[in-house]
Design a protein around this motif. Structure first.
Motif: not given
Length: 560
Positions: A535-551
């Motif tokens: 739910p918070r993906a578009l709020h808590d992830i800054p554009d251009g940030a490095t993220v780790e997607v752990d399915p």
């Protein structure tokens, strides 16, 4: 539809569109719909589902779509007293008696018993895929409308053509939802039964991987083009340069665009992008296409092991039933993903094409500022669009501006009176199975209004963690324009047609959706790690940030 400038959703009136409980659909939609799209959906969803429910004996009237401030709200209409809100469950003995003596329920019970015995979805699968069957018929109907030379038509003929395409889109929308009873039904039946055996949905849904060649077909075609480009040593950056590499490549690209070029690929609406209108996206997709053969081979080996492990947890006396349900669910997956492009995305793309031709003529006559503003017309405004008497050019521009800029985050998830689901124990066996099937599909597709996760947690798809640059987009069009190969696509939701452009993504994160949402299906079939419904993906992830997607953990972590 409201057109009051850029008023936020919180300042609008939120009134239930009818009796009962209405749930906001956020897994398919992320902005208010165009007026003609609202007309198609609100008049055709209920008839399509009503027919399908009657054919399989579901003790339900229909699934209804209605629009409040342009947003889609859904309601499952009960078979008995569908226009009255069932705000509380009657005493169980009374309810059980009513189910068994009410004439309509008795007829549905008999039909449901036959359906459980005869499995009508098997015949529908044959009707869809056989030569000259439904798929071929709908393809030819779409091509006939696509091949009309719109520029050669007189003004009155363009208006008539718009109405003809609207009627085609309405017929296809009804068929889309009738077919969904057959393509989603076996999947829902598997999941409903699996929960009864003590299994988790999250361990059963992955067993459907690889069952939808239609989802990955575009990737295979585009990979063949990419291989030819690489063999020629070319580096095209435009569609014209790509065609110029060789006559064979030009023929493959043209054949691809003939069948897929006018599908809306970014949303279920006539204002969505099409590949024919976004040639740069098509070129990027081709050059990013991956070879799925090695992945498919390893996936099938892993699938067999996963299936065996899950099957061992099924009670011994139910394993034959498990095998049967899994086989039928896998068989229905391809129809599920082939249905939408032919019955929704292509007809809507053809309607877009027709309205843009009307819009160009409106611009020439001073009745619109831009051709795309014709997409804001209501169905009863089409006839007068070139004559006057309809909305002004400024009014059409204001409608588009409002839909594009209004913030829908605070739109209520539910409207109306809460309707508790019927207790399955009062229904005869076949009816209980079918109602449980429908409830499970609505829940796992994200259509029941429930938010089951928090923060950056969601439904994981895949088994490998991916680290990359997050590319946020508030709209699918923005995502298609900005996404670079290997980046993590972060969007509100996706549509099935994203299989033509998703190949560029290293991983996918959506704010909405569930295990059966289109984002989850696409990620599973294309082998792309994903976390769906965070739910918070578009709020808590800054554009251009490095993220780790752990399915595996079902979580997205912001690294830096």
């Amino acid at each position: 539809m409201s057109t009051n400038g850029s008023a936020p959703m919180s300042q609008l009136q939120w009134v239930a569109p009818g009796p009962g409980q209405w749930n906001l659909d956020r897994s398919h939609v992320n902005r208010p719909a165009t007026p003609i799209s609202q007309h198609i959906q609100s008049t055709c969803t209920a008839p399509g589902t009503r027919r399908g429910f009657a054919e399989i004996g579901a003790p339900l009237d229909a699934v209804d779509f209605a629009f409040v401030n342009g947003l889609t709200y859904t309601r499952i209409r009960p078979l008995i007293a569908p226009n009255k809100a069932a705000t509380k469950v009657p005493p169980l003995p009374l309810l059980k008696l009513a189910v068994r003596v009410h004439p309509a329920m008795r007829r549905r019970a008999a039909t449901a018993a036959r359906a459980m015995e005869e499995r009508p979805w098997r015949q529908v699968l044959v009707e869809w895929s056989r030569p000259g069957g439904l798929r071929d018929q709908y393809e030819q109907a779409n091509l006939a409308l696509q091949d009309v030379d719109l520029a050669a038509l007189a003004d009155a003929e363009v208006v008539a053509h718009v109405h003809r395409v609207v009627e085609h889109a309405k017929a296809m929308w009804q068929e889309h939802f009738r077919l969904h009873i057959y393509d989603l039904g076996p999947i829902g039946m598997l999941l409903h039964s699996a929960v009864g055996w003590g299994l988790e949905v999250s361990e059963v849904v992955p067993l459907l991987e690889g069952a939808s060649p239609s989802t990955s077909e575009a990737e295979r075609v585009l990979r063949r083009v990419r291989d030819a480009v690489e063999a020629a040593g070319a580096r095209p950056t435009t569609l014209d340069e790509l065609r110029a590499v060789s006559p064979v490549i030009a023929a493959d690209v043209d054949a691809f665009l003939r069948l897929r070029g006018h599908l809306v690929v970014s949303r279920y609406d006539i204002d969505g992008l099409t590949l024919a209108a976004a040639s740069d996206v098509l070129v990027s997709t081709i050059l990013s296409a991956r070879d799925a053969r090695e992945r498919a081979a390893s996936a099938m080996t892993a699938l067999a092991a996963k299936t065996d492990a899950v099957r061992e947890r099924v009670p011994a006396d139910a394993r034959g039933r498990f095998d049967e349900l899994l086989g039928e669910a896998r068989a229905s997956m391809d129809l599920r993903d082939d249905n939408g492009p032919h019955t929704v995305e292509w007809p809507l793309g053809l309607l877009r094409l027709a309205l843009l031709e009307l819009g160009r003529r409106m611009v020439a006559s001073g009745r619109a500022h831009r051709a795309e503003h014709a997409l804001e017309l209501a169905i009863d405004e089409v006839d007068v669009a070139l004559e006057g008497g309809g909305p002004t050019a400024d009014e059409l521009a204001a409608r588009q501006q409002w839909r594009a800029t209004v913030d829908i985050d605070d739109a209520p998830r539910r409207l109306g009176d809460l309707e508790p689901p019927p207790p399955l124990e009062v229904l005869p066996g076949p009816l209980a199975q079918i109602v449980g099937m429908v409830q499970k599909v609505m829940a796992e597709a994200g259509l029941d209004g429930e938010v089951r996760t928090t923060g950056l947690n969601g439904v994981g798809v895949g088994e490998r963690t991916y680290r990359g640059t997050a590319r946020l987009a508030s709209s699918p069009e923005e995502a298609l324009e900005q996404l670079a190969p290997g980046e993590v696509l972060v969007v509100p939701c996706t549509t099935p047609a994203f299989n033509m452009v998703l190949a560029m993504a290293g991983a996918v994160v959506t704010a909405e959706g569930g295990a059966l949402s289109h984002a989850a299906v696409l990620a599973r079939e294309l082998g792309i790690p994903a976390v769906v419904g965070a739910p918070r993906a578009l709020h808590d992830i800054p554009d251009g940030a490095t993220v780790e997607v752990d399915p595996v953990a079902g979580v997205v972590r912001v690294i830096g």
